[in-house]
Scaffold this active site. Structure first.
Site, PDB file in Angstrom:
ATOM      1  N   LYS A  22       0.772  -0.984   0.119  1.00 31.34           N
ATOM      2  CA  LYS A  22       0.372  -0.319   0.173  1.00 31.34           C
ATOM      3  C   LYS A  22       0.873   1.135   0.010  1.00 31.34           C
ATOM      4  O   LYS A  22       0.719   2.033  -0.618  1.00 31.34           O
ATOM      5  CB  LYS A  22      -0.753  -0.067   1.229  1.00 31.34           C
ATOM      6  CG  LYS A  22      -1.634   1.355   1.395  1.00 31.34           C
ATOM      7  CD  LYS A  22      -2.289   1.061   2.555  1.00 31.34           C
ATOM      8  CE  LYS A  22      -2.946   2.808   3.636  1.00 31.34           C
ATOM      9  NZ  LYS A  22      -2.091   3.805   3.614  1.00 31.34           N
ATOM     10  N   ASN A  23       1.893   1.388   1.178  1.00 32.05           N
ATOM     11  CA  ASN A  23       2.430   2.537   0.763  1.00 32.05           C
ATOM     12  C   ASN A  23       3.362   3.346  -0.164  1.00 32.05           C
ATOM     13  O   ASN A  23       4.335   3.807  -0.087  1.00 32.05           O
ATOM     14  CB  ASN A  23       3.627   2.491   2.228  1.00 32.05           C
ATOM     15  CG  ASN A  23       2.793   2.852   3.629  1.00 32.05           C
ATOM     16  OD1 ASN A  23       1.606   3.282   3.627  1.00 32.05           O
ATOM     17  ND2 ASN A  23       3.007   1.710   4.800  1.00 32.05           N
ATOM     18  N   ARG A  92      -4.491  10.678   3.524  1.00 34.85           N
ATOM     19  CA  ARG A  92      -3.197  11.073   3.608  1.00 34.85           C
ATOM     20  C   ARG A  92      -2.673  10.764   2.713  1.00 34.85           C
ATOM     21  O   ARG A  92      -1.978  12.171   2.301  1.00 34.85           O
ATOM     22  CB  ARG A  92      -3.053  10.636   4.741  1.00 34.85           C
ATOM     23  CG  ARG A  92      -1.290  11.045   4.968  1.00 34.85           C
ATOM     24  CD  ARG A  92      -1.699  12.862   5.418  1.00 34.85           C
ATOM     25  NE  ARG A  92      -0.199  13.250   5.833  1.00 34.85           N
ATOM     26  CZ  ARG A  92       0.189  14.563   6.233  1.00 34.85           C
ATOM     27  NH1 ARG A  92      -0.286  15.315   6.755  1.00 34.85           N
ATOM     28  NH2 ARG A  92       0.973  14.865   6.365  1.00 34.85           N
ATOM     29  N   CYS A 116      -5.907   8.364   8.570  1.00 38.36           N
ATOM     30  CA  CYS A 116      -6.431   8.129   9.675  1.00 38.36           C
ATOM     31  C   CYS A 116      -6.134   9.184  10.948  1.00 38.36           C
ATOM     32  O   CYS A 116      -4.580  10.588  10.516  1.00 38.36           O
ATOM     33  CB  CYS A 116      -5.613   6.893  10.294  1.00 38.36           C
ATOM     34  SG  CYS A 116      -5.711   5.586   9.838  1.00 38.36           S
ATOM     35  N   ARG A 121      -0.125  16.329  12.313  1.00 44.31           N
ATOM     36  CA  ARG A 121       1.757  15.805  10.852  1.00 44.31           C
ATOM     37  C   ARG A 121       1.345  16.292   9.028  1.00 44.31           C
ATOM     38  O   ARG A 121       1.154  16.362   8.400  1.00 44.31           O
ATOM     39  CB  ARG A 121       0.921  14.145   9.670  1.00 44.31           C
ATOM     40  CG  ARG A 121       0.457  13.032  10.902  1.00 44.31           C
ATOM     41  CD  ARG A 121       0.609  11.484  10.281  1.00 44.31           C
ATOM     42  NE  ARG A 121      -0.903  11.001   9.867  1.00 44.31           N
ATOM     43  CZ  ARG A 121      -0.883  10.575   8.794  1.00 44.31           C
ATOM     44  NH1 ARG A 121      -0.531   9.171   8.979  1.00 44.31           N
ATOM     45  NH2 ARG A 121      -2.193  10.282   8.840  1.00 44.31           N
ATOM     46  N   PRO A 122       2.215  17.324  10.246  1.00 52.33           N
ATOM     47  CA  PRO A 122       1.813  19.001   9.212  1.00 52.33           C
ATOM     48  C   PRO A 122       2.868  18.758   8.142  1.00 52.33           C
ATOM     49  O   PRO A 122       3.852  17.487   7.579  1.00 52.33           O
ATOM     50  CB  PRO A 122       3.083  19.532   9.996  1.00 52.33           C
ATOM     51  CG  PRO A 122       3.857  19.184  11.116  1.00 52.33           C
ATOM     52  CD  PRO A 122       2.871  17.500  11.387  1.00 52.33           C
ATOM     53  N   ILE A 123       2.085  19.287   7.025  1.00 47.40           N
ATOM     54  CA  ILE A 123       3.523  19.104   5.516  1.00 47.40           C
ATOM     55  C   ILE A 123       4.027  19.643   5.331  1.00 47.40           C
ATOM     56  O   ILE A 123       4.795  21.007   4.703  1.00 47.40           O
ATOM     57  CB  ILE A 123       2.471  19.032   4.671  1.00 47.40           C
ATOM     58  CG1 ILE A 123       1.806  19.705   4.550  1.00 47.40           C
ATOM     59  CG2 ILE A 123       1.817  17.368   4.441  1.00 47.40           C
ATOM     60  CD1 ILE A 123       0.292  20.566   2.922  1.00 47.40           C
ATOM     61  N   ASP A 124       5.041  20.562   6.571  1.00 49.57           N
ATOM     62  CA  ASP A 124       5.655  21.851   6.257  1.00 49.57           C
ATOM     63  C   ASP A 124       6.564  21.317   5.467  1.00 49.57           C
ATOM     64  O   ASP A 124       7.671  21.915   4.691  1.00 49.57           O
ATOM     65  CB  ASP A 124       6.042  22.219   7.495  1.00 49.57           C
ATOM     66  CG  ASP A 124       4.895  23.328   8.383  1.00 49.57           C
ATOM     67  OD1 ASP A 124       4.100  22.795   7.450  1.00 49.57           O
ATOM     68  OD2 ASP A 124       5.081  23.392   9.953  1.00 49.57           O
ATOM     69  N   LEU A 125       7.398  19.936   5.967  1.00 49.19           N
ATOM     70  CA  LEU A 125       8.809  19.728   5.032  1.00 49.19           C
ATOM     71  C   LEU A 125       8.272  19.446   3.522  1.00 49.19           C
ATOM     72  O   LEU A 125       9.128  19.812   2.536  1.00 49.19           O
ATOM     73  CB  LEU A 125       8.709  18.247   5.653  1.00 49.19           C
ATOM     74  CG  LEU A 125      10.058  18.674   6.780  1.00 49.19           C
ATOM     75  CD1 LEU A 125      10.019  16.345   7.165  1.00 49.19           C
ATOM     76  CD2 LEU A 125      10.893  19.349   7.368  1.00 49.19           C
ATOM     77  N   ASP A 305       4.551   1.623  11.652  1.00 48.34           N
ATOM     78  CA  ASP A 305       3.136   0.629  11.197  1.00 48.34           C
ATOM     79  C   ASP A 305       3.165  -0.591  11.904  1.00 48.34           C
ATOM     80  O   ASP A 305       1.487  -1.419  11.462  1.00 48.34           O
ATOM     81  CB  ASP A 305       2.884   0.875   9.626  1.00 48.34           C
ATOM     82  CG  ASP A 305       2.511   2.560   9.139  1.00 48.34           C
ATOM     83  OD1 ASP A 305       2.314   2.904   9.956  1.00 48.34           O
ATOM     84  OD2 ASP A 305       2.388   2.629   7.703  1.00 48.34           O
ATOM     85  N   ILE A 327       6.706   8.030  16.215  1.00 45.67           N
ATOM     86  CA  ILE A 327       6.689   8.493  15.199  1.00 45.67           C
ATOM     87  C   ILE A 327       5.341   9.298  14.825  1.00 45.67           C
ATOM     88  O   ILE A 327       5.441  10.855  14.812  1.00 45.67           O
ATOM     89  CB  ILE A 327       6.703   7.994  13.828  1.00 45.67           C
ATOM     90  CG1 ILE A 327       7.468   6.646  13.589  1.00 45.67           C
ATOM     91  CG2 ILE A 327       6.644   8.424  12.253  1.00 45.67           C
ATOM     92  CD1 ILE A 327       9.074   7.952  13.388  1.00 45.67           C
ATOM     93  N   ARG A 397      -8.158  -0.397   4.021  1.00 41.48           N
ATOM     94  CA  ARG A 397      -7.572   1.591   4.105  1.00 41.48           C
ATOM     95  C   ARG A 397      -5.674   0.388   3.576  1.00 41.48           C
ATOM     96  O   ARG A 397      -5.726   0.786   2.000  1.00 41.48           O
ATOM     97  CB  ARG A 397      -7.394   1.933   4.230  1.00 41.48           C
ATOM     98  CG  ARG A 397      -9.155   3.821   4.697  1.00 41.48           C
ATOM     99  CD  ARG A 397      -8.412   4.737   4.831  1.00 41.48           C
ATOM    100  NE  ARG A 397      -6.902   4.823   4.360  1.00 41.48           N
ATOM    101  CZ  ARG A 397      -6.233   5.218   4.950  1.00 41.48           C
ATOM    102  NH1 ARG A 397      -6.007   5.147   6.500  1.00 41.48           N
ATOM    103  NH2 ARG A 397      -5.292   6.132   4.917  1.00 41.48           N
TER     104      ARG A 397
END
Length: 419
Positions: A22-23, A92, A116, A121-125, A305, A327, A397
Site C-alpha cells: 500500500k505505502n 493522507r 487516519c 502530521r504537518p506537510i511543512d517539509l 506502522d 513518529i 484502507r
C-alpha cells in the site's frame, strides 16, 4: 454496515502470499503522471486508498484500466492540475500528487489531505522542499497553490527523514533540468521502489535507501512495466497473528530484510524464525516472552506502522513489554478497545506498558484507524470466545480482504453485513 465476527482461541497455521505494498503503490501511481505515455504497474492490491488514487488520476485526465492486480495508466493527456477536496480528504497519501503534478504541468492546486487521525502530521517539509527548488507556494483558505516557474538545482535538507516529503521532492525534481540533492532522505524500502520505477522510465535518480538522493530531471520519461514490492506491514501483521495465537505462519513473496526489525523482536521473544530469499516462517510458543522496550523510528528501525499489530501479539506474553512511539503522537487509539478484551495496558504520553495476562476474553470492538484496527482483529483471534470488530472502512484502507487472508490461516473470522 459491515462487521467482522471472530471466534478466538485457535492458533493460526499455514502459508500466505503477501499483497502489494500500500505505502508503495500510491506514490508509484502518482509517478505515472510524469510519463507522457502508458505505465503498467503489477502487484497492485485491491484497497480503498488505491481506488481513490485511480479516481484522482482519472480526474486529472489520465486513462486508467485495471485487470486483477495490474493497473495501466496512460498519462499522455493530463488536462488538469487540481484535485477536488473530497478526494484529498479521503486519504493522507493524496498529498504525494503535489510534486508529480507540479513536475508535469508547472502548477498544482489541492487542499490539505485526510487519512487516519494519528495526531498532527504537518506537510511543512513537503512545502519547504518545493520552495527550496524555486516553486512559489501559497497557502490560503485551506488550499495549497503551487507554481513551478523555473525550478533550479539545489540541496534540500530535511531535519527529519519524512517518507512523504522525500517522495514529493523526488517527483517534483523530475521537472527540473538541473541536479537536486536531497539530504536527510527517508530510507524506507518504498523509497527504493519509487526510485526503481523512475529509473525504469529513464529518470536519473540514485541514492535511494541512503540518506542522500540525487535527481536530475527535465527530460521526457518513457513507458514502463513495473512490479510493486510486497507489503512489509501486511507481512508483519500476519506474523504478529502467529505470535499472538501461538501458531506457525509462513509469509511468501516478501523480502525478509524489509521486516528485519520485527523479526528481531520475535526472535528475542521465543519465536523460531526461518528465512528464505522471498519467504519468512515464524513459529511461536504458546505465550511469548516479554520483549523489553520496542521503540519505533524511521527505517531501518522498528516501523511505526507495525507497532499496533505487534502490540496485540504481546497481550498474553510472560512479563511486561514497553512500546515507545516516536513518529506519531496519537498512535495508541486502539488501546481502550484492547482493554475491553482484558488487556492490561498503561499509557504515559508516548509510552505504552503492556503487562501480559494469562487469557483474553471476547468483546465488541470498534476500529478507529488502519493499523489499530488490524491489532483489534489479531487480539480477538487470540482471545477466548466471540468478538466483533466494526469500523472496517479503516482496515480496508490497507488490507486486501483481511477476513479472507486470516481465514486461509485457519482463523474463525467472517464479514457480516448488518442493518
Amino acid at each position: 454496515m459491515s462487521i467482522l465476527q471472530i471466534s478466538g482461541g485457535q492458533p493460526l497455521q499455514g502459508s500466505i502470499p503477501v499483497q502489494g505494498a500500500k505505502n508503495s503503490v500510491l506514490p508509484l501511481l502518482a509517478a505515472t503522471l510524469v510519463c507522457q505515455g502508458q505505465t503498467v504497474l503489477k502487484n497492485c492490491p485491491a484497497l480503498h486508498d488505491v481506488e481513490v488514487t485511480l479516481q484522482i488520476l482519472r480526474h486529472l485526465g489520465c486513462r486508467v484500466e485495471r485487470s486483477g492486480s495490474t493497473i495501466a495508466v496512460d498519462a499522455s493527456q493530463v488536462l488538469r492540475s487540481d484535485i477536488p477536496d473530497d478526494l484529498m480528504h479521503e486519504m493522507r497519501s493524496s498529498v504525494i500528487f503535489m510534486g508529480a503534478i507540479l513536475a508535469r504541468t508547472g502548477q498544482a492546486e489541492l487542499s490539505y489531505p485526510g487519512g487516519c487521525e494519528l495526531g498532527p502530521r504537518p506537510i511543512d517539509l513537503h512545502l519547504k522542499a518545493l520552495r527550496t527548488m524555486g516553486a512559489e507556494v501559497l497557502e490560503r483558505d485551506g488550499r495549497i497553490h503551487c507554481r513551478a516557474g523555473s525550478l533550479s538545482g539545489c540541496e534540500i535538507r530535511f531535519p527529519f527523514p519524512s517518507v512523504g516529503a522525500t517522495e514529493n521532492a523526488m517527483l517534483a525534481a523530475l521537472g527540473c533540468g538541473e541536479e537536486i540533492a536531497i539530504y536527510g532522505a527517508a530510507r524506507e524500502p518504498e523509497i527504493v521502489d519509487l526510485q526503481n520505477l523512475l529509473r525504469s522510465m529513464g529518470a536519473q535518480v540514485s541514492g535511494a535507501g541512503t540518506d542522500k538522493i540525487v535527481i536530475t530531471g527535465g527530460k521526457p520519461l518513457h513507458e514502463a512495466v513495473y512490479t510493486v514490492i510486497s507489503d512489509r506491514i501486511a507481512a508483519a501483521t500476519w506474523l504478529a497473528g502467529a505470535a499472538a495465537t501461538g501458531g506457525s505462519v509462513e509469509v511468501t513473496g516478501i523480502c525478509p530484510g524489509h521486516i528485519r526489525a520485527v523479526l528481531d523482536v520475535y526472535a528475542a521473544s521465543g519465536c523460531r524464525i526461518k528465512t528464505g530469499e522471498t519467504a519468512v516462517l515464524l513459529t511461536a510458543p504458546e505465550r511469548l516472552r516479554a520483549a523489553g522496550l520496542i521503540r519505533t523510528a524511521p527505517s531501518p528501525a522498528f516501523p511505526t506502522d507495525a507497532q499496533a499489530p505487534v502490540t496485540a501479539s504481546f497481550l498474553r506474553a510472560l512479563g511486561q513489554t514497553q512500546f515507545e512511539e516516536t513518529i506519531f503522537e496519537n498512535r495508541y487509539r486502539h488501546v481502550p478497545e484492547l482493554r475491553k478484551l482484558g488487556a492490561r495496558i498503561e499509557l504515559d504520553d508516548r509510552l505504552a506498558y503492556v503487562q501480559g495476562v494469562e487469557a483474553l476474553h471476547g468483546a465488541e470492538l470498534c476500529s478507529t484507524d488502519l493499523r489499530g484496527g488490524a491489532a483489534l482483529v489479531l487480539a480477538a483471534l487470540s482471545a477466548e470466545g466471540e468478538s466483533t470488530v466494526s469500523g472496517l472502512h479503516h482496515i480496508d484502507r490497507g488490507y486486501e480482504r483481511i477476513e479472507a487472508a486470516l481465514a486461509s490461516l485457519g482463523g474463525a473470522i467472517k464479514r457480516l453485513d448488518i442493518s
